[in-house]
Scaffold this motif. Structure first.
Motif, PDB file in Angstrom:
ATOM      1  N   MET A 174       0.844  -1.206   0.000  1.00 38.31           N
ATOM      2  CA  MET A 174       0.000   0.000   0.000  1.00 38.31           C
ATOM      3  C   MET A 174       0.873   1.249   0.000  1.00 38.31           C
ATOM      4  O   MET A 174       0.592   2.228  -0.686  1.00 38.31           O
ATOM      5  CB  MET A 174      -0.927  -0.012   1.219  1.00 38.31           C
ATOM      6  CG  MET A 174      -1.988  -1.109   1.140  1.00 38.31           C
ATOM      7  SD  MET A 174      -2.811  -1.433   2.721  1.00 38.31           S
ATOM      8  CE  MET A 174      -3.505   0.162   3.089  1.00 38.31           C
ATOM      9  N   GLY A 175       1.961   1.166   0.773  1.00 46.65           N
ATOM     10  CA  GLY A 175       2.890   2.300   0.868  1.00 46.65           C
ATOM     11  C   GLY A 175       3.567   2.586  -0.463  1.00 46.65           C
ATOM     12  O   GLY A 175       3.852   3.744  -0.784  1.00 46.65           O
ATOM     13  N   ALA A 176       3.849   1.547  -1.239  1.00 46.99           N
ATOM     14  CA  ALA A 176       4.486   1.758  -2.538  1.00 46.99           C
ATOM     15  C   ALA A 176       3.447   2.225  -3.562  1.00 46.99           C
ATOM     16  O   ALA A 176       3.739   3.033  -4.440  1.00 46.99           O
ATOM     17  CB  ALA A 176       5.144   0.466  -3.024  1.00 46.99           C
ATOM     18  N   TRP A 177       2.230   1.719  -3.413  1.00 43.25           N
ATOM     19  CA  TRP A 177       1.163   2.016  -4.379  1.00 43.25           C
ATOM     20  C   TRP A 177       0.786   3.500  -4.380  1.00 43.25           C
ATOM     21  O   TRP A 177       0.474   4.073  -5.423  1.00 43.25           O
ATOM     22  CB  TRP A 177      -0.055   1.157  -4.034  1.00 43.25           C
ATOM     23  CG  TRP A 177      -1.189   1.281  -4.998  1.00 43.25           C
ATOM     24  CD1 TRP A 177      -1.321   0.634  -6.189  1.00 43.25           C
ATOM     25  CD2 TRP A 177      -2.349   2.101  -4.848  1.00 43.25           C
ATOM     26  NE1 TRP A 177      -2.484   1.004  -6.792  1.00 43.25           N
ATOM     27  CE2 TRP A 177      -3.142   1.904  -6.002  1.00 43.25           C
ATOM     28  CE3 TRP A 177      -2.803   2.990  -3.866  1.00 43.25           C
ATOM     29  CZ2 TRP A 177      -4.352   2.554  -6.190  1.00 43.25           C
ATOM     30  CZ3 TRP A 177      -4.017   3.650  -4.064  1.00 43.25           C
ATOM     31  CH2 TRP A 177      -4.777   3.420  -5.205  1.00 43.25           C
ATOM     32  N   VAL A 178       0.830   4.139  -3.185  1.00 45.68           N
ATOM     33  CA  VAL A 178       0.342   5.519  -3.086  1.00 45.68           C
ATOM     34  C   VAL A 178       1.241   6.529  -3.777  1.00 45.68           C
ATOM     35  O   VAL A 178       0.797   7.626  -4.116  1.00 45.68           O
ATOM     36  CB  VAL A 178       0.122   5.967  -1.616  1.00 45.68           C
ATOM     37  CG1 VAL A 178      -0.955   5.145  -0.951  1.00 45.68           C
ATOM     38  CG2 VAL A 178       1.413   5.897  -0.827  1.00 45.68           C
ATOM     39  N   GLY A 179       2.514   6.157  -4.000  1.00 44.64           N
ATOM     40  CA  GLY A 179       3.415   7.099  -4.670  1.00 44.64           C
ATOM     41  C   GLY A 179       4.068   8.060  -3.695  1.00 44.64           C
ATOM     42  O   GLY A 179       4.539   7.648  -2.647  1.00 44.64           O
ATOM     43  N   PHE A 180       4.078   9.342  -4.006  1.00 42.95           N
ATOM     44  CA  PHE A 180       4.775  10.390  -3.241  1.00 42.95           C
ATOM     45  C   PHE A 180       6.291  10.241  -3.359  1.00 42.95           C
ATOM     46  O   PHE A 180       6.796   9.317  -4.000  1.00 42.95           O
ATOM     47  CB  PHE A 180       4.350  10.389  -1.761  1.00 42.95           C
ATOM     48  CG  PHE A 180       2.929  10.860  -1.551  1.00 42.95           C
ATOM     49  CD1 PHE A 180       2.641  12.206  -1.432  1.00 42.95           C
ATOM     50  CD2 PHE A 180       1.880   9.957  -1.493  1.00 42.95           C
ATOM     51  CE1 PHE A 180       1.344  12.646  -1.240  1.00 42.95           C
ATOM     52  CE2 PHE A 180       0.576  10.385  -1.314  1.00 42.95           C
ATOM     53  CZ  PHE A 180       0.296  11.725  -1.183  1.00 42.95           C
ATOM     54  N   LYS A 181       6.985  11.155  -2.715  1.00 38.11           N
ATOM     55  CA  LYS A 181       8.456  11.158  -2.786  1.00 38.11           C
ATOM     56  C   LYS A 181       9.002  10.183  -1.750  1.00 38.11           C
ATOM     57  O   LYS A 181       8.824  10.390  -0.548  1.00 38.11           O
ATOM     58  CB  LYS A 181       8.951  12.575  -2.479  1.00 38.11           C
ATOM     59  CG  LYS A 181       9.749  13.189  -3.609  1.00 38.11           C
ATOM     60  CD  LYS A 181      10.123  14.623  -3.291  1.00 38.11           C
ATOM     61  CE  LYS A 181      11.617  14.731  -3.111  1.00 38.11           C
ATOM     62  NZ  LYS A 181      12.061  16.086  -2.796  1.00 38.11           N
ATOM     63  N   GLN A 182       9.656   9.132  -2.219  1.00 36.05           N
ATOM     64  CA  GLN A 182      10.103   8.081  -1.303  1.00 36.05           C
ATOM     65  C   GLN A 182      11.605   7.882  -1.395  1.00 36.05           C
ATOM     66  O   GLN A 182      12.200   8.055  -2.449  1.00 36.05           O
ATOM     67  CB  GLN A 182       9.417   6.761  -1.660  1.00 36.05           C
ATOM     68  CG  GLN A 182       7.905   6.878  -1.777  1.00 36.05           C
ATOM     69  CD  GLN A 182       7.192   5.601  -1.389  1.00 36.05           C
ATOM     70  OE1 GLN A 182       7.814   4.589  -1.072  1.00 36.05           O
ATOM     71  NE2 GLN A 182       5.872   5.657  -1.384  1.00 36.05           N
TER      72      GLN A 182
END
Ligand code: UDP
Ligand code: MG
Length: 310
Positions: free
Chosen positions: A182-190
């Motif tokens: 889920m954390g990878a799916w949402v995107g944003f700057k990682q």
């Protein structure tokens, strides 16, 4: 009062780890000079962890206890922590001190640089069996290959997440949860930060093989249709083989070629395709069971005691 950091630790029978966890988290978080809270989610512990959590909360109001009515599993416990968290940045950490609380400072540094998800990458692991290391390595690589989201390798749930991303994740109420996906799916700057995963401070792993298998199934079914498509590929391949084989066998029989006689050949073919069909049905079942759980719409977890949500 605004809170800068929420630290979430899921607790399942971690009686001997709790005082040390609290001590080290407090030392690290106090050193930041910013406001923080420690959310301890008791996932239906059957040792005396629950009363120890209550004691810590009674001594120190920065500790916020969430006590479940029964064991719901690690991913759900973390989810409850995310739901109740108030911080501008939220850190998920294991209670057994395998994830050193000191690393939170490095995660926070990257957050201050503007990253919205800072995940901790296990560069080295200590005190774990070869079986755990092997299955974990296979798990991360399999998931990476077959799921549609690119989940970073060798990364667990230890991470810092910005409030904006936490709010998005909290709006995703799927029942069979794989938070890393889920954390990878949402995107944003990682970004990832490497760390050395320590041995457990006390106690034993609460993730036996069957729980790891369940997590792997949730990861695969939650983020990929690949297993469903395997049946289609298999069907096309075997139909193709049949189309070529049928005229060959007819021709062979007419010309007196003496192969493929007897029951053994038939039996092997029947057993093989019976097996393939049952496995395909089982795969369908995995997905249908998950659809059924979603349709029932039960709550993700049941809380016995918790502070007010804000
Ligand atoms: N945990 C939990 N519920 C469970 C199993 C584990 O809340 O049903 C917690 C556990 O107390 C710990 C974290 O999840 O804080 C990670 O579990 P563990 O250390 O046993 O997993 P491992 O590090 O061996 O993969
Ligand atoms: Mg552990």
């Amino acid at each position: 009062m605004t809170i800068t950091y929420s630290i979430i630790a899921p607790i399942y029978n971690e009686y001997d780890n709790l005082p040390e966890l609290y001590r080290r988290v407090k030392e690290v978080m106090d050193s930041t000079g910013e406001t923080w809270e420690l959310i301890l989610v008791d996932d239906g512990s059957s040792d005396h962890s629950t009363s120890r959590i209550r004691e810590l909360a009674a001594q120190d109001p920065t500790v916020r206890p969430i006590i479940f009515a029964r064991n719901f599993g690690h991913q759900i416990a973390v989810t409850a922590g995310l739901d109740y968290s108030r911080g501008q940045a939220v850190v998920i950490i294991d209670a057994d001190l395998q994830d050193p609380p000191e690393v939170i400072l490095e995660l926070a540094k990257k957050w201050k640089e503007g990253y919205e998800v800072v995940y901790a990458v296990r560069a080295e692991r200590q005190g774990e069996s070869w079986f755990k290391l092997l299955t974990a390595a296979l798990f991360y690589r399999l998931i990476f290959r077959i799921t549609d989201v690119k989940i970073p390798l060798d990364t667990g749930d230890f991470r810092l997440i910005d409030r904006q991303v936490v709010d998005v994740m909290n709006s995703m109420r799927e029942k069979h949860r794989f938070l890393r996906g889920m954390g990878a799916w949402v995107g944003f700057k990682q970004i990832g930060v490497e760390y050395k995963r320590e041995a457990r401070f006390a106690g034993e792993t609460k993730y036996p093989f069957n729980k790891m298998l369940k997590l792997a199934l949730n990861a695969i079914t939650g983020f990929s249709y690949f297993p469903l498509q395997v049946a289609t590929y298999f069907g096309f391949i075997s139909a193709g083989v049949a189309i070529i084989a049928i005229p060959l066998v007819v021709y062979g029989r007419l010309t007196g070629f003496d192969a493929f006689h007897g029951q053994a050949t038939t039996l092997i073919a029947v057993l093989f395709f019976g097996g393939v069909q049952l496995i395909s049905l089982g795969i369908l079942g995995e997905y249908i069971g998950r659809i059924y759980d979603e349709v029932k719409g039960r709550p993700l977890y049941i809380v016995r005691e918790a502070p007010k949500k804000e």
